[in-house]
Design an enzyme around this catalytic site. Structure first.
Site, short mmCIF file in Angstrom:
data_model
loop_
_atom_site.label_atom_id
_atom_site.label_comp_id
_atom_site.label_asym_id
_atom_site.label_seq_id
_atom_site.Cartn_x
_atom_site.Cartn_y
_atom_site.Cartn_z
CB ILE A 1 50.91 42.66 36.21
CG1 ILE A 1 49.47 42.13 35.89
CG2 ILE A 1 52.03 42.35 35.22
CD1 ILE A 1 48.66 42.88 34.89
CE LYS B 1 48.87 53.25 37.65
NZ LYS B 1 48.88 51.83 38.54
CB THR C 1 51.11 45.19 43.70
OG1 THR C 1 49.77 44.80 44.36
CG2 THR C 1 51.57 46.48 44.10
CB SER D 1 42.04 24.51 29.63
OG SER D 1 40.81 24.58 29.40
CB ALA E 1 50.55 34.17 36.02
C1 LIG Z 1 38.98 42.28 40.15
C2 LIG Z 1 40.62 42.26 39.84
C3 LIG Z 1 41.32 43.39 39.40
C4 LIG Z 1 42.79 43.17 39.17
N1 LIG Z 1 43.43 44.40 38.84
C5 LIG Z 1 44.50 44.46 38.39
C6 LIG Z 1 45.26 45.58 38.11
O1 LIG Z 1 44.77 46.43 37.98
N2 LIG Z 1 46.77 45.26 37.94
C7 LIG Z 1 47.47 43.94 38.09
O2 LIG Z 1 48.53 44.01 37.86
N3 LIG Z 1 46.57 42.92 38.48
C8 LIG Z 1 45.38 42.98 38.67
N4 LIG Z 1 44.62 42.02 38.94
C9 LIG Z 1 45.38 40.46 39.11
C10 LIG Z 1 45.44 40.10 37.78
O3 LIG Z 1 44.19 40.01 37.02
C11 LIG Z 1 46.03 38.79 37.73
O4 LIG Z 1 47.44 38.89 38.30
C12 LIG Z 1 46.60 38.19 36.44
O5 LIG Z 1 45.59 38.15 35.40
C13 LIG Z 1 47.30 37.03 36.28
O6 LIG Z 1 46.20 35.88 36.54
P1 LIG Z 1 46.86 34.58 36.44
O7 LIG Z 1 47.90 34.17 35.34
O8 LIG Z 1 47.49 34.07 37.61
O9 LIG Z 1 45.50 33.53 36.62
P2 LIG Z 1 44.20 33.35 35.32
O10 LIG Z 1 44.17 34.45 34.50
O11 LIG Z 1 43.15 32.84 36.15
O12 LIG Z 1 45.08 32.24 34.53
C14 LIG Z 1 44.81 30.73 35.00
C15 LIG Z 1 45.23 29.72 33.75
O13 LIG Z 1 45.09 28.46 34.07
C16 LIG Z 1 44.37 27.76 33.54
N5 LIG Z 1 43.86 26.58 34.13
C17 LIG Z 1 43.33 26.60 35.29
N6 LIG Z 1 42.82 25.27 35.69
C18 LIG Z 1 43.19 24.65 34.83
C19 LIG Z 1 43.17 23.15 34.34
N7 LIG Z 1 42.48 22.46 35.29
N8 LIG Z 1 43.54 22.57 33.32
C20 LIG Z 1 44.23 23.40 32.36
N9 LIG Z 1 44.47 24.76 32.62
C21 LIG Z 1 43.96 25.39 33.84
C22 LIG Z 1 43.32 28.50 32.89
O14 LIG Z 1 42.85 28.14 31.59
C23 LIG Z 1 44.43 29.93 32.76
O15 LIG Z 1 44.98 29.54 31.34
C24 LIG Z 1 43.28 41.97 39.07
C25 LIG Z 1 42.66 40.99 39.66
C26 LIG Z 1 41.24 40.96 39.84
C27 LIG Z 1 40.67 39.60 40.70
#
Ligand SMILES: Cc1cc2nc3c(=O)[nH]c(=O)nc-3n(C[C@H](O)[C@H](O)[C@H](O)COP(=O)(O)OP(=O)(O)OC[C@H]3O[C@@H](n4cnc5c(N)ncnc54)[C@H](O)[C@@H]3O)c2cc1C
Length: 496
Positions: free
Chosen positions: A344, A78, A342, A39, A16
């Protein structure tokens, strides 16, 4: 709040965070400073490998070369998701990105199909869909033709951690500042209550005008600091746990995701070029972690490369996705299980929405309200589509499936099912990312049989309609001869 936006701070550098940084910088260029804080010690969620076709628009806009993108992210093509055992054990159907049939007149294709079926047509709806035919044959090629009969849409499977890293390179090159470190505290302006700065553990203080919360499930800014409430949908989608495990790559790479329903929950299987992604999604109210572990490990097709990793979640969304000067994007804004890949896409549409409404001269209530209304509807329509898969089942092997069948579902979904059952029709909301063809395939696949169809299709003779159907069936077969096996395509096209 009516202060011009000169600097955007993105908290979090998962998929994200880096998608947001890369696209915001690409569109806003040097007019806005962008700083991303992440981090390595905390890390990213590190799952999420299947996407839907609009990701192509994101990549094209970012100027990514598709071949390089596939190489960098270990990506594959896909064409569909194959749903196995969802209606009853032993049966399967596909939700493809294609469009079955062809434009035959006033009505959508399914009405002509249903009429032809009533007059002896033996083919299934999927036989009219090139995506399905290619997926079943394990084939793919990029076919550029103006003939809509050959329409074939695709998305990708990829390693989302590598995708984030790939976008990071682009974003940093174009001027995004990356700051490594742990956010210790989120500081609020005592008068407005808006976020003023991120207080880092090492003493640095990062100020900004607009903050994008991409801190994942922690939702450090939106939920933890601003206290925005979480709207739980666990009464509709009770799955709250996942176990994810990578396995060795197969000799032949499927051009689709597999979604295999089990006695409780379901298992995904996603082919990448260096490994397969696998995992089980389940509700701990119905299945213990040990049972989930055994179900997953006994249903792998190749050797595991690590021990399964457990992820806990609660389905739902933050009741506001934009509050004061914080916009939550990614897992910080809500969670929907990955049944239709969905998440991403929700990241992508959240960033695009923010860009469309970018509050150059300051944040207004009207902008915040519009953003929140659109995000709400988008989340809800995806939620309803996922609930459809679970609710319309005929499985009788556990309380889980019986309870899902007996759910009181949202009224919009109930109306959609009733309309299709009574009349074979589908009407979609503007915010629904799933087109009619998607609803059609899942409703038919889960066993809903329309009782009637539109009278306009009865105008011609049934024989003429059956002959037209045969022509479409033949036309749909033709492009298959121009396709390669999926692996051959990846090798010739991207050198993988
Ligand atoms: C089991 C599972 C399967 C999935 N499969 C799919 C799929 O097939 N297709 C799809 O589209 N999506 C899928 N998703 C969702 C997808 O993984 C996420 O939408 C995507 O990875 C985005 O995650 P994110 O960036 O929001 O969070 P994260 O990857 O968790 O990133 C969070 C960020 O915040 C930082 N952070 C947090 N706290 C702090 C702090 N205190 N200080 C500094 N930095 C901090 C972390 O270091 C990291 O960089 C799945 C999710 C799960 C759980």
């Amino acid at each position: 709040m009516h202060k011009p936006i000169k600097k955007v701070v993105i908290a979090g550098g998962g998929t994200a965070g880096w998608m947001a940084a890369a696209l915001l910088k690409k569109v806003l260029t040097d007019q806005i400073d962008i700083e991303l804080v992440e981090s390595e010690e905390i890390g990213i969620v590190g799952v999420g490998e299947a996407t839907i076709p609009p990701i192509q628009i994101f990549n094209q806009y970012m100027g990514l070369d598709e071949k390089e993108f596939l190489r960098e992210t270990h990506g594959t093509i896909k064409l569909a998701i194959k749903f196995e055992n969802w209606r009853v054990p032993g049966e399967s159907y596909y939700h493809t990105f294609g469009a079955p049939g062809a434009q035959l007149g006033f009505c959508p294709f399914q009405h002509y199909y249903l009429h032809a079926k009533a007059h002896g047509l033996k083919a299934s709806m999927w036989d009219f869909d090139l995506n399905y035919l290619a997926a079943e044959a394990g084939k793919f090629n990029i076919i550029k033709t103006p003939n809509p009969v050959y329409e074939m849409q695709y998305a990708y499977h990829f390693d989302s951690a590598l995708y984030g890293r790939y976008l990071r390179k682009l974003a940093e090159k174009s001027g995004v500042i990356r700051t490594e470190g742990i956010i210790d505290e989120v500081l609020l302006d005592p008068i407005s209550g808006a976020v003023h700065a991120l207080q880092m553990k090492d003493g640095r203080r990062i100020t900004g005008d607009l903050f994008v919360d991409c801190t994942g499930i922690r939702s450090l800014l939106m939920r933890k600091t601003l206290g925005v409430a979480y709207e739980s949908w666990s009464h509709l989608l009770p799955a709250n746990s996942a176990l994810a495990v990578p396995t060795e790559r197969f000799a032949s790479t499927l051009p689709y995701t597999r979604s295999i329903a089990h006695r409780v929950g379901w298992q995904w299987r996603i082919p990448l070029t260096h490994r397969n992604g696998n995992g089980i999604v389940y509700s701990s109210d119905y299945l213990s972690d040990d049972e989930a572990y055994d179900t997953l490990m006994n249903n792998l097709d190749s050797k595991p490369l690590a021990e399964p990793r457990k992820i806990k979640f609660e389905t739902g969304r933050t009741s506001q996705q934009w509050h004061k000067n914080v916009v939550a994007i990614g897992l910080s804004s809500g969670f929907l299980e990955p049944l239709e890949s969905t998440s991403i896409h929700l990241i992508q549409s959240g960033i695009v929405r923010l860009l469309k409404m970018f509050p150059n001269q300051g944040i207004s209530d009207a902008v915040v309200a519009s953003y929140n209304a659109e995000s709400k509807l988008e989340f809800e329509t995806i939620r309803d589509f996922i609930v459809l898969h679970y609710h319309v089942n005929e499985r009788d092997d556990s309380d889980f499936w019986r309870d899902m069948r007996n759910l009181t579902i949202p009224s919009r979904l109930a109306e959609k099912i009733a309309l299709f059952r009574e009349h074979g029709s589908i009407f979609n909301d503007a915010q629904d990312i799933f087109r009619d063809a998607s609803w059609l395939q899942v409703m038919l696949g889960q066993g809903i049989e329309p009782k009637d169809y539109h009278p306009a299709v009865k105008v011609g003779s049934p024989q003429a309609l059956l002959a037209a159907m045969q022509q479409i069936l033949q036309a749909k077969q033709q492009p298959l001869s121009q396709m390669l096996s999926h692996d051959e395509f990846l090798k010739r096209y991207a050198g993988i």
